[in-house]
Design an enzyme around this catalytic site. Structure first.
Site, PDB file in Angstrom:
ATOM      1  N   ALA A  54       0.686  -1.642  -0.489  1.00 15.73           N
ATOM      2  CA  ALA A  54      -0.079  -0.279   0.075  1.00 15.73           C
ATOM      3  C   ALA A  54       0.963   1.126   0.073  1.00 15.73           C
ATOM      4  O   ALA A  54       0.398   2.243  -0.914  1.00 15.73           O
ATOM      5  CB  ALA A  54      -0.625   0.402   1.090  1.00 15.73           C
ATOM      6  N   THR A  55       2.269   1.013  -0.143  1.00 15.66           N
ATOM      7  CA  THR A  55       3.127   2.301   0.050  1.00 15.66           C
ATOM      8  C   THR A  55       3.058   3.236  -0.789  1.00 15.66           C
ATOM      9  O   THR A  55       3.480   3.865  -1.375  1.00 15.66           O
ATOM     10  CB  THR A  55       3.956   2.088   1.585  1.00 15.66           C
ATOM     11  N   ASN A 109      -5.863   3.037  10.294  1.00 17.01           N
ATOM     12  CA  ASN A 109      -6.186   2.334  10.456  1.00 17.01           C
ATOM     13  C   ASN A 109      -5.922   2.323  12.209  1.00 17.01           C
ATOM     14  O   ASN A 109      -5.562   0.919  13.152  1.00 17.01           O
ATOM     15  CB  ASN A 109      -4.485   2.021   9.998  1.00 17.01           C
ATOM     16  N   GLN A 132      -7.080  -1.137   5.495  1.00 12.84           N
ATOM     17  CA  GLN A 132      -7.502  -1.656   6.507  1.00 12.84           C
ATOM     18  C   GLN A 132      -8.825  -2.153   5.757  1.00 12.84           C
ATOM     19  O   GLN A 132      -9.836  -3.145   6.714  1.00 12.84           O
ATOM     20  CB  GLN A 132      -8.051  -0.493   7.613  1.00 12.84           C
ATOM     21  N   GLY A 148      -1.266  -6.985   0.730  1.00 10.21           N
ATOM     22  CA  GLY A 148      -1.891  -8.329   0.822  1.00 10.21           C
ATOM     23  C   GLY A 148      -1.512  -8.255   2.255  1.00 10.21           C
ATOM     24  O   GLY A 148      -2.323  -9.319   3.018  1.00 10.21           O
ATOM     25  N   HIS A 149      -0.779  -7.680   2.665  1.00 10.83           N
ATOM     26  CA  HIS A 149      -0.171  -8.082   4.467  1.00 10.83           C
ATOM     27  C   HIS A 149      -1.575  -8.107   5.372  1.00 10.83           C
ATOM     28  O   HIS A 149      -1.227  -8.585   6.586  1.00 10.83           O
ATOM     29  CB  HIS A 149       1.095  -8.362   4.810  1.00 10.83           C
ATOM     30  N   THR A 172      10.019  -6.935 -12.813  1.00 12.79           N
ATOM     31  CA  THR A 172       9.509  -7.960 -12.568  1.00 12.79           C
ATOM     32  C   THR A 172       8.367  -8.614 -11.525  1.00 12.79           C
ATOM     33  O   THR A 172       8.985  -7.799 -10.782  1.00 12.79           O
ATOM     34  CB  THR A 172      10.620  -9.282 -13.045  1.00 12.79           C
ATOM     35  N   CYS A 221       3.869   4.316  18.056  1.00 10.21           N
ATOM     36  CA  CYS A 221       3.026   3.156  17.308  1.00 10.21           C
ATOM     37  C   CYS A 221       3.863   3.369  15.323  1.00 10.21           C
ATOM     38  O   CYS A 221       3.824   2.560  15.333  1.00 10.21           O
ATOM     39  CB  CYS A 221       1.671   2.995  17.093  1.00 10.21           C
TER      40      CYS A 221
HETATM   41  C1  LIG Z   1      -0.165  -0.892   6.957  1.00 10.38           C
HETATM   42  C2  LIG Z   1      -1.185  -0.010   6.232  1.00 10.38           C
HETATM   43  C3  LIG Z   1      -0.637   1.260   5.157  1.00 10.38           C
HETATM   44  C4  LIG Z   1       0.479   0.490   4.469  1.00 10.38           C
HETATM   45  O1  LIG Z   1       1.070  -1.142   4.087  1.00 10.38           O
HETATM   46  P1  LIG Z   1       1.916  -1.849   3.380  1.00 10.38           P
HETATM   47  O2  LIG Z   1       1.503  -2.769   2.198  1.00 10.38           O
HETATM   48  O3  LIG Z   1       2.479  -2.149   4.580  1.00 10.38           O
HETATM   49  O4  LIG Z   1       3.120  -1.052   2.604  1.00 10.38           O
HETATM   50  C5  LIG Z   1      -0.839   1.877   4.516  1.00 10.38           C
HETATM   51  N1  LIG Z   1      -2.383   2.754   5.054  1.00 10.38           N
HETATM   52  C6  LIG Z   1      -2.768   2.010   5.601  1.00 10.38           C
HETATM   53  C7  LIG Z   1      -3.870   2.766   6.237  1.00 10.38           C
HETATM   54  C8  LIG Z   1      -2.536   0.650   6.153  1.00 10.38           C
HETATM   55  O5  LIG Z   1      -3.064   0.422   6.713  1.00 10.38           O
END
Ligand SMILES: *Cc1c(COP(=O)(O)O)cnc(C)c1O
Length: 413
Positions: A75-76, A162, A190, A211-212, A251, A337
């Site tokens: 997401a970053t 978040n 989220q 994904g995570h 890739t 945090c």
């Molecule tokens: C965790 C999170 C991110 C960052 O996601 P990554 O995949 O770890 O880069 C961005 N925005 C929100 C709201 C998140 O909770």
């Protein structure tokens, strides 16, 4: 009751990869290991098939067309590509012309992965408005409407926060943006996978997911880029081999992408039952804590929030001490945090929570693998720890004797 310690109640930070996801990923390491960019042999074709399937699985979860899904590292990266890519594509005045290159609207309690790209653009000559929410933490259509200008080119507001789980008026803000011809991005990290999402119904042009945060692997995510009404274009941030329609060279992370796809498919099929189950568990956890302690406060809007998250402030207790007293439970405190600093959370401060209460807050986030026994254990442990810590607190004694400690003038020695 058999519990595995430590208990994991920090699913907003990351989730356990679902074993079914891992199983789906494994062949992509050792068997289907071709480069999907290899157009002239079977290894490449088979890898491309896997990526196609995953692209459809991600698209299906959010109501998109598969051509609208760009794979990223998370997401970053998706936020950086969406925000900088749209700003550079739709800028209205040339750099160095003396006028703002364009106006961007965001919120002051967004994730750093949104705030920092916005700050970068500000340095480069864009104007940025950082909306401030009310005490419930919600960003409304009206707030965005009041901030709109003739030169507004982009609005970026997260779907769910978040730290506090609060849900913003995303479909309404999207509608406003479409009426005004402004590009709308949402960081839905989220939200997606937990709550129903339809990029067309919800008026979204650009959407980030990871994904995570939805039981998939780390280091893979996606950006949804609308192709019709309007057709959104971006300036690429990372350049090279031209993969992903030129938006994201490099890739493809085939095993990660396969895992993300599988994770999205599982989220889609289990969403409704999971949401109800987790809401019941979260309410039980919250009630069990709040009903047994005084001077506690649940942060953020009471209803407009994710069903699996709660953020609670405990007066007269330091969040960090509370976490130390409950080492067998993994959770997040309202301080330190996101950074190395020990300052109170900027998100809680953004809601007007005082420094003291912001320092004394916990975020508990449940997930697919959370059980009722775990929730019961955690509630008891937290209540016991808060009670013990307060017994040691002279401030709590004074509070109980009716002394208003905010009015005390401390003597200097
Ligand atoms: C965790 C999170 C991110 C960052 O996601 P990554 O995949 O770890 O880069 C961005 N925005 C929100 C709201 C998140 O909770």
């Amino acid at each position: 009751m058999s519990l595995n310690f430590p208990l994991y109640l920090d699913n907003a930070a990351t989730t356990r990869t679902d074993p079914r996801v891992v199983e789906a990923m494994l062949p992509a390491f050792t068997e289907t290991y071709g480069n999907p960019g290899s157009r002239n042999h079977a290894f490449g074709w088979r890898a491309e098939d896997l990526v196609d399937t995953a692209r459809r699985q991600v698209a299906d979860l959010i109501g998109a067309d598969r051509k609208e899904v760009i794979f990223t590292s998370g997401a970053t990266e998706s936020n950086n590509l969406a925000i900088k890519g749209a700003a550079y594509m739709y800028e209205k005045a040339a750099a160095g012309s003396g006028k703002p290159r364009g106006h961007i609207i965001t919120g002051n309690i967004e994730h750093k992965a949104t705030l920092d790209p916005c700050k970068r653009l500000q340095k480069e000559g864009f104007d940025v408005t950082y909306l401030e929410p009310g005490p419930d933490g919600v960003f409304t259509r009206e707030m965005v409407e009041n901030a709109m200008r003739d030169d507004t080119i982009l609005v970026t507001i997260m779907w769910a926060n978040n730290e506090i789980g609060v849900i913003n008026e995303i479909p309404q803000i999207g509608e406003l943006c479409h009426d005004r011809g402004v590009i709308f991005h949402t960081d839905a990290t989220q939200w997606v996978g937990k709550m129903p999402t339809d990029v067309t119904r919800d008026n979204i042009d650009l959407l980030s997911l990871s994904g995570h945060k939805l039981y998939g692997p780390k280091g893979v995510g996606a950006l949804y880029v609308r192709r019709r009404r309007p057709r959104v274009r971006l300036v690429a941030i990372q350049e090279g081999g031209g993969q992903e329609r030129g938006y994201r060279s490099g890739t493809l992370n085939v095993p990660g992408i396969v895992g993300l796809g599988k994770a999205c498919e599982l989220c889609a099929s289990e969403m409704d039952t999971e949401r109800d189950r987790l809401r019941a568990l979260r309410d039980r956890l919250e009630q069990s804590i709040v009903s047994r302690l005084d001077t506690v406060q649940v942060n953020g809007h009471a209803e407009k929030r994710l069903p699996h998250t709660t953020n609670i402030s405990f007066g007269f207790v330091e969040g960090e001490s509370l976490m130390m007293a409950c080492k067998e439970i993994a959770m997040s405190s309202g301080s330190a945090c996101t950074s190395a600093s020990l300052g109170p959370s900027y998100v809680l401060k953004g809601l007007g929570v005082g420094d003291d209460l912001a320092h004394s807050s916990l975020r508990l986030s449940l997930g697919r693998f959370t059980t009722e026994d775990e929730v019961n254990y955690a509630a008891d442990a937290i209540v016991t720890a808060v009670t013990k810590l307060r017994e040691l607190s002279p401030l709590y004694d004074m509070h109980n004797e009716g002394i208003d400690i905010t009015k005390i003038e401390w003597q200097a020695h």
